[in-house]
Design an enzyme around this catalytic site. Structure first.
Site, PDB file in Angstrom:
ATOM      1  N   GLN A  98     101.059  39.435  81.233  1.00 14.25           N
ATOM      2  CA  GLN A  98     101.315  38.794  79.598  1.00 14.25           C
ATOM      3  C   GLN A  98     100.998  37.101  79.467  1.00 14.25           C
ATOM      4  O   GLN A  98     101.912  36.447  80.560  1.00 14.25           O
ATOM      5  CB  GLN A  98     102.330  39.274  78.884  1.00 14.25           C
ATOM      6  CG  GLN A  98     102.534  38.448  77.794  1.00 14.25           C
ATOM      7  CD  GLN A  98     104.002  38.734  76.772  1.00 14.25           C
ATOM      8  OE1 GLN A  98     104.674  37.704  77.306  1.00 14.25           O
ATOM      9  NE2 GLN A  98     104.077  39.396  76.364  1.00 14.25           N
ATOM     10  N   HIS A 172     100.109  36.456  74.829  1.00 15.84           N
ATOM     11  CA  HIS A 172     102.071  36.250  74.036  1.00 15.84           C
ATOM     12  C   HIS A 172     101.271  35.423  72.759  1.00 15.84           C
ATOM     13  O   HIS A 172     101.687  34.095  72.805  1.00 15.84           O
ATOM     14  CB  HIS A 172     102.558  35.701  75.105  1.00 15.84           C
ATOM     15  CG  HIS A 172     104.309  36.070  74.444  1.00 15.84           C
ATOM     16  ND1 HIS A 172     103.806  36.589  72.971  1.00 15.84           N
ATOM     17  CD2 HIS A 172     105.633  36.182  75.392  1.00 15.84           C
ATOM     18  CE1 HIS A 172     105.641  36.834  72.954  1.00 15.84           C
ATOM     19  NE2 HIS A 172     105.956  36.642  74.001  1.00 15.84           N
ATOM     20  N   ALA A 174     102.891  36.299  70.214  1.00  9.98           N
ATOM     21  CA  ALA A 174     103.937  36.389  68.350  1.00  9.98           C
ATOM     22  C   ALA A 174     105.508  35.659  69.422  1.00  9.98           C
ATOM     23  O   ALA A 174     105.690  34.488  70.514  1.00  9.98           O
ATOM     24  CB  ALA A 174     104.746  38.029  69.482  1.00  9.98           C
ATOM     25  N   TYR A 177     105.850  31.643  69.927  1.00 11.18           N
ATOM     26  CA  TYR A 177     105.807  30.734  71.144  1.00 11.18           C
ATOM     27  C   TYR A 177     104.368  30.723  71.116  1.00 11.18           C
ATOM     28  O   TYR A 177     104.002  30.459  69.283  1.00 11.18           O
ATOM     29  CB  TYR A 177     105.580  31.432  72.600  1.00 11.18           C
ATOM     30  CG  TYR A 177     106.745  32.176  73.184  1.00 11.18           C
ATOM     31  CD1 TYR A 177     107.943  31.058  73.281  1.00 11.18           C
ATOM     32  CD2 TYR A 177     107.258  33.262  72.710  1.00 11.18           C
ATOM     33  CE1 TYR A 177     108.819  31.720  73.763  1.00 11.18           C
ATOM     34  CE2 TYR A 177     108.648  33.715  73.941  1.00 11.18           C
ATOM     35  CZ  TYR A 177     109.702  32.999  73.967  1.00 11.18           C
ATOM     36  OH  TYR A 177     110.467  32.847  74.503  1.00 11.18           O
ATOM     37  N   ARG A 224      99.248  40.084  71.811  1.00 14.71           N
ATOM     38  CA  ARG A 224     101.232  41.126  71.272  1.00 14.71           C
ATOM     39  C   ARG A 224     100.936  39.576  69.709  1.00 14.71           C
ATOM     40  O   ARG A 224     101.098  38.456  69.813  1.00 14.71           O
ATOM     41  CB  ARG A 224     102.058  40.380  71.913  1.00 14.71           C
ATOM     42  CG  ARG A 224     102.892  41.877  72.063  1.00 14.71           C
ATOM     43  CD  ARG A 224     104.537  41.697  72.837  1.00 14.71           C
ATOM     44  NE  ARG A 224     105.065  42.992  73.161  1.00 14.71           N
ATOM     45  CZ  ARG A 224     106.173  42.740  73.158  1.00 14.71           C
ATOM     46  NH1 ARG A 224     106.841  41.763  73.883  1.00 14.71           N
ATOM     47  NH2 ARG A 224     106.906  43.897  72.970  1.00 14.71           N
ATOM     48  N   ARG A 313     113.936  47.224  76.649  1.00 16.43           N
ATOM     49  CA  ARG A 313     115.172  46.984  77.717  1.00 16.43           C
ATOM     50  C   ARG A 313     115.458  48.708  77.925  1.00 16.43           C
ATOM     51  O   ARG A 313     116.178  48.651  78.988  1.00 16.43           O
ATOM     52  CB  ARG A 313     116.402  47.174  76.370  1.00 16.43           C
ATOM     53  CG  ARG A 313     116.187  45.845  76.148  1.00 16.43           C
ATOM     54  CD  ARG A 313     117.494  45.183  74.766  1.00 16.43           C
ATOM     55  NE  ARG A 313     116.906  45.441  73.385  1.00 16.43           N
ATOM     56  CZ  ARG A 313     117.954  45.492  72.458  1.00 16.43           C
ATOM     57  NH1 ARG A 313     118.995  45.353  73.163  1.00 16.43           N
ATOM     58  NH2 ARG A 313     116.788  45.773  71.556  1.00 16.43           N
TER      59      ARG A 313
END
Length: 357
Positions: A98, A172, A174, A177, A224, A313
């Site tokens: 990523q 990335h 999303a 950022y 993403r 997670r």
């Protein structure tokens, strides 16, 4: 009926299941943003996932968001990642890097540089720095002529990733950022070709993805997105229209996938599923929210049209997550105190499930 354990053709790869390991920041890199042997072990332990997406990797020094994160913008960094990709591939896995440019979500104590962003508007909240949490500083607004350089930084990192034997990269876009900041109507106050209208606000994302596709191929490129998330204060207007317009611009590029987070209304995400002609990964939980992605939510989103489901997670404490889901075994709980603590405790110390004799 599609299940998590069906095979799936993703670009030029056949995935043995539809379980994706979502990117998880773990801040275990060595000085200089180098990947380590412990990182190789960590990802190899989780190689039964259909696809692994690594933690966010900065494509430039100014793009580094947190201390202790790895990079892909030097020869030495790329060489250090080879041990990770080799370990994952030896264990039968597939892995994308990523690429994460933090933009304004950064601090001079971390990089030695003033953060940059679409506009001189600080992120909301406190950031991790080498000396503890501190308020986000005011970023330097990028000049119009500088913006393409930052879009191309993703492509440069993607070349390094392929050199290090990654199977592909995920931009990335999303969670507040840099790409997300350009999409935002609160972080992006520009009046040039990169701000204002939907067409202008999606331009940076399109340019970054296009440059990456030109560098390594569409089949090695994903993105993403977190529609409407508002993380780090990067709020958005016209969410359904803007993301539909973005996907329409990306569709001809032949991407490996789009990866959506559960950050807006279900009907909006279902509409984006219908609008996107390619492979779709859905993470069925709000980032860092109280509810983790689970098998019930995964099966629901497979039924709503997702091709793959990412779990974040749950992979921290369950390196054998795929098998636990397959056999309906209980999931171990992760220790949040060790998420960013460094060292191997709470990183390499979670065992696979042990059946009682």
């Amino acid at each position: 009926m599609t299940t998590l354990f069906d095979r799936y053709q993703l670009g030029e790869m056949v995935l043995p299941n539809r379980v994706v390991m979502a990117p998880l920041t773990r801040v275990r890199a060595a000085t200089g943003g180098l990947a380590t042997p412990s990182m190789a072990t960590y990802y190899a332990q989780r190689a039964t996932a259909g696809l692994i997406v690594t933690e966010g990797v900065q494509p430039s020094i100014v793009g580094q968001s947190n201390p202790g994160t790895p990079g892909l913008h030097t020869d030495e960094q790329a060489k250090s990642w080879q041990q990770v990709t080799d370990a994952v591939h030896t264990n039968g896995g597939r892995v994308f890097a990523q690429l994460m440019h933090g933009g304004r979500v950064s601090h001079p104590e971390t990089t030695g540089m003033q953060p940059v962003g679409p506009s001189a508007v600080p992120a909301a909240g406190e950031l991790f720095t080498p000396t503890g949490r501190k308020p986000a500083p005011v970023p330097r607004a990028l000049d119009t002529a500088e913006v393409p350089e930052h879009a191309r930084s993703y492509a440069g990192a993607a070349r390094y990733a392929v050199d290090a034997s990654f199977d592909g990269v995920e931009l990335h876009g999303a969670n507040g950022y840099l790409i997300s900041q350009f999409l935002s109507s609160s972080a992006n106050l520009r009046t040039d070709r990169y701000g204002g209208s939907i067409t202008n606000r999606i331009r940076f994302a399109v340019e970054a993805v296009t440059a990456t596709v030109e560098a390594v191929g569409g089949h090695r490129t994903g993105i993403r997105l977190s529609p409407g998330a508002g993380i780090w204060g990067a709020t958005e207007t016209d969410v359904p229209e803007m993301y539909a317009a973005l996907l329409a611009e990306l569709a001809p590029l032949g991407l490996a996938y789009v990866h959506l987070e559960l950050t807006t209304a279900e009907e909006v995400l279902v509409g984006l599923r219908r609008a996107w002609p390619g492979s779709l990964i859905v993470n069925p939980a709000f980032p860092m929210g109280p509810k983790k992605a689970d098998e019930v939510a995964a099966e629901r989103w497979l039924g709503l049209g997702a091709d793959l489901i990412s779990f974040g997670r749950a992979f921290i404490a369950n390196p054998d997550l795929v098998e636990r889901l397959r056999q309906n075994l209980p999931l171990a709980d992760d220790d949040q105190a060790t998420w960013y603590a460094g060292g191997d405790q709470g990183y390499l110390t979670y065992p696979t499930y042990r059946h009682e004799a």
